[in-house]
Design a protein around this motif. Sequence first.
Motif, PDB file in Angstrom:
ATOM      1  N   ALA A 137     -47.016 -42.930 -24.147  1.00  0.00           N
ATOM      2  CA  ALA A 137     -47.966 -42.769 -25.250  1.00  0.00           C
ATOM      3  C   ALA A 137     -47.450 -41.757 -26.266  1.00  0.00           C
ATOM      4  N   HIS A 138     -46.541 -40.887 -25.843  1.00  0.00           N
ATOM      5  CA  HIS A 138     -45.990 -39.861 -26.719  1.00  0.00           C
ATOM      6  C   HIS A 138     -44.658 -40.288 -27.347  1.00  0.00           C
ATOM      7  N   ALA A 139     -44.218 -41.493 -27.056  1.00  0.00           N
ATOM      8  CA  ALA A 139     -42.943 -41.975 -27.583  1.00  0.00           C
ATOM      9  C   ALA A 139     -43.097 -42.384 -29.051  1.00  0.00           C
ATOM     10  N   SER A 140     -41.999 -42.342 -29.779  1.00  0.00           N
ATOM     11  CA  SER A 140     -41.974 -42.817 -31.166  1.00  0.00           C
ATOM     12  C   SER A 140     -41.472 -44.253 -31.150  1.00  0.00           C
ATOM     13  N   TRP A 141     -42.386 -45.193 -31.344  1.00  0.00           N
ATOM     14  CA  TRP A 141     -42.068 -46.617 -31.257  1.00  0.00           C
ATOM     15  C   TRP A 141     -41.647 -47.151 -32.616  1.00  0.00           C
ATOM     16  N   ARG A 142     -40.746 -48.130 -32.605  1.00  0.00           N
ATOM     17  CA  ARG A 142     -40.376 -48.841 -33.832  1.00  0.00           C
ATOM     18  C   ARG A 142     -40.350 -50.330 -33.521  1.00  0.00           C
ATOM     19  N   LYS A 143     -40.779 -51.112 -34.509  1.00  0.00           N
ATOM     20  CA  LYS A 143     -40.825 -52.564 -34.340  1.00  0.00           C
ATOM     21  C   LYS A 143     -39.449 -53.156 -34.598  1.00  0.00           C
ATOM     22  N   SER A 144     -39.085 -54.144 -33.833  1.00  0.00           N
ATOM     23  CA  SER A 144     -37.813 -54.841 -34.006  1.00  0.00           C
ATOM     24  C   SER A 144     -37.729 -55.438 -35.403  1.00  0.00           C
ATOM     25  N   SER A 145     -36.520 -55.427 -35.957  1.00  0.00           N
ATOM     26  CA  SER A 145     -36.320 -56.031 -37.276  1.00  0.00           C
ATOM     27  C   SER A 145     -36.500 -57.544 -37.235  1.00  0.00           C
ATOM     28  N   TYR A 146     -36.546 -58.129 -36.044  1.00  0.00           N
ATOM     29  CA  TYR A 146     -36.751 -59.574 -35.913  1.00  0.00           C
ATOM     30  C   TYR A 146     -38.240 -59.943 -35.849  1.00  0.00           C
ATOM     31  N   SER A 147     -39.122 -58.958 -35.774  1.00  0.00           N
ATOM     32  CA  SER A 147     -40.557 -59.229 -35.767  1.00  0.00           C
ATOM     33  C   SER A 147     -40.988 -59.642 -37.170  1.00  0.00           C
ATOM     34  N   ASN A 148     -42.011 -60.484 -37.243  1.00  0.00           N
ATOM     35  CA  ASN A 148     -42.479 -60.899 -38.561  1.00  0.00           C
ATOM     36  C   ASN A 148     -43.862 -60.334 -38.850  1.00  0.00           C
ATOM     37  N   GLN A 149     -44.333 -60.478 -40.080  1.00  0.00           N
ATOM     38  CA  GLN A 149     -45.611 -59.913 -40.506  1.00  0.00           C
ATOM     39  C   GLN A 149     -46.817 -60.659 -39.947  1.00  0.00           C
ATOM     40  N   ASP A 150     -46.609 -61.844 -39.388  1.00  0.00           N
ATOM     41  CA  ASP A 150     -47.713 -62.645 -38.867  1.00  0.00           C
ATOM     42  C   ASP A 150     -48.019 -62.344 -37.408  1.00  0.00           C
ATOM     43  N   GLY A 151     -47.359 -61.361 -36.841  1.00  0.00           N
ATOM     44  CA  GLY A 151     -47.635 -60.983 -35.457  1.00  0.00           C
ATOM     45  C   GLY A 151     -46.747 -61.677 -34.441  1.00  0.00           C
ATOM     46  N   GLY A 152     -45.813 -62.490 -34.900  1.00  0.00           N
ATOM     47  CA  GLY A 152     -44.932 -63.182 -33.968  1.00  0.00           C
ATOM     48  C   GLY A 152     -43.716 -62.357 -33.598  1.00  0.00           C
ATOM     49  N   ASN A 153     -43.214 -62.577 -32.410  1.00  0.00           N
ATOM     50  CA  ASN A 153     -41.991 -61.934 -31.932  1.00  0.00           C
ATOM     51  C   ASN A 153     -42.033 -60.418 -32.077  1.00  0.00           C
ATOM     52  N   CYS A 154     -43.142 -59.808 -31.769  1.00  0.00           N
ATOM     53  CA  CYS A 154     -43.309 -58.371 -31.988  1.00  0.00           C
ATOM     54  C   CYS A 154     -42.851 -57.559 -30.782  1.00  0.00           C
ATOM     55  N   LEU A 155     -41.638 -57.126 -30.857  1.00  0.00           N
ATOM     56  CA  LEU A 155     -41.048 -56.299 -29.832  1.00  0.00           C
ATOM     57  C   LEU A 155     -40.883 -54.906 -30.405  1.00  0.00           C
ATOM     58  N   GLU A 156     -41.285 -53.888 -29.634  1.00  0.00           N
ATOM     59  CA  GLU A 156     -41.103 -52.511 -30.061  1.00  0.00           C
ATOM     60  C   GLU A 156     -40.262 -51.783 -29.028  1.00  0.00           C
ATOM     61  N   VAL A 157     -39.443 -50.853 -29.499  1.00  0.00           N
ATOM     62  CA  VAL A 157     -38.640 -49.999 -28.629  1.00  0.00           C
ATOM     63  C   VAL A 157     -38.855 -48.558 -29.060  1.00  0.00           C
ATOM     64  N   ALA A 158     -38.621 -47.654 -28.144  1.00  0.00           N
ATOM     65  CA  ALA A 158     -38.668 -46.222 -28.451  1.00  0.00           C
ATOM     66  C   ALA A 158     -37.262 -45.686 -28.272  1.00  0.00           C
ATOM     67  N   ASP A 159     -36.712 -45.141 -29.333  1.00  0.00           N
ATOM     68  CA  ASP A 159     -35.340 -44.635 -29.316  1.00  0.00           C
ATOM     69  C   ASP A 159     -35.303 -43.161 -28.950  1.00  0.00           C
ATOM     70  N   GLY A 160     -34.116 -42.708 -28.569  1.00  0.00           N
ATOM     71  CA  GLY A 160     -33.880 -41.290 -28.371  1.00  0.00           C
ATOM     72  C   GLY A 160     -34.348 -40.728 -27.050  1.00  0.00           C
ATOM     73  N   LEU A 161     -34.702 -41.576 -26.106  1.00  0.00           N
ATOM     74  CA  LEU A 161     -35.120 -41.115 -24.788  1.00  0.00           C
ATOM     75  C   LEU A 161     -34.013 -41.415 -23.790  1.00  0.00           C
ATOM     76  N   PRO A 162     -34.003 -40.736 -22.641  1.00  0.00           N
ATOM     77  CA  PRO A 162     -32.987 -41.031 -21.626  1.00  0.00           C
ATOM     78  C   PRO A 162     -33.045 -42.474 -21.136  1.00  0.00           C
ATOM     79  N   LEU A 163     -34.229 -43.067 -21.188  1.00  0.00           N
ATOM     80  CA  LEU A 163     -34.436 -44.475 -20.857  1.00  0.00           C
ATOM     81  C   LEU A 163     -34.992 -45.148 -22.100  1.00  0.00           C
ATOM     82  N   VAL A 164     -34.832 -46.465 -22.192  1.00  0.00           N
ATOM     83  CA  VAL A 164     -35.317 -47.192 -23.368  1.00  0.00           C
ATOM     84  C   VAL A 164     -36.537 -48.028 -22.971  1.00  0.00           C
ATOM     85  N   PRO A 165     -37.731 -47.601 -23.393  1.00  0.00           N
ATOM     86  CA  PRO A 165     -38.918 -48.406 -23.135  1.00  0.00           C
ATOM     87  C   PRO A 165     -39.054 -49.514 -24.183  1.00  0.00           C
ATOM     88  N   VAL A 166     -39.523 -50.670 -23.738  1.00  0.00           N
ATOM     89  CA  VAL A 166     -39.694 -51.845 -24.597  1.00  0.00           C
ATOM     90  C   VAL A 166     -41.085 -52.402 -24.322  1.00  0.00           C
TER      91      VAL A 166
END
Length: 88
Positions: free
Chosen positions: A33-62
């Motif tokens: 909940a404290h991670a800084s999430w960013r949406k994948s550049s492949y996600s679209n504005q209509d809500g499709g293919n919405c994958l988010e990742v949090a960068d800069g952590l020892p592990l990569v949450p998706v």
Amino acid sequence: MRSVDLRNITWRKSSYSNSDGGNCVEVSDDLLAHASWRKSSYSNQDGGNCLEVADGLPLVPVRDSKVPDGPALVFPAAAWAAFVDGIK
């Protein structure tokens, strides 16, 4: 890689820990909940293919950005980098 301040995270003792202090493992249910999430550049504005990742952590949450309170998959950073390189 940025450091993660774990002082403000809520921790709970694992159910496998005992009252004598043995096997003490603590887990956090709200760490992501404290991670800084960013949406994948492949996600679209209509809500499709919405994958988010949090960068800069020892592990990569998706996670699925449509369900931000839902589960997240967590990968070792090297494994995630290999995956991304493999799909490019």
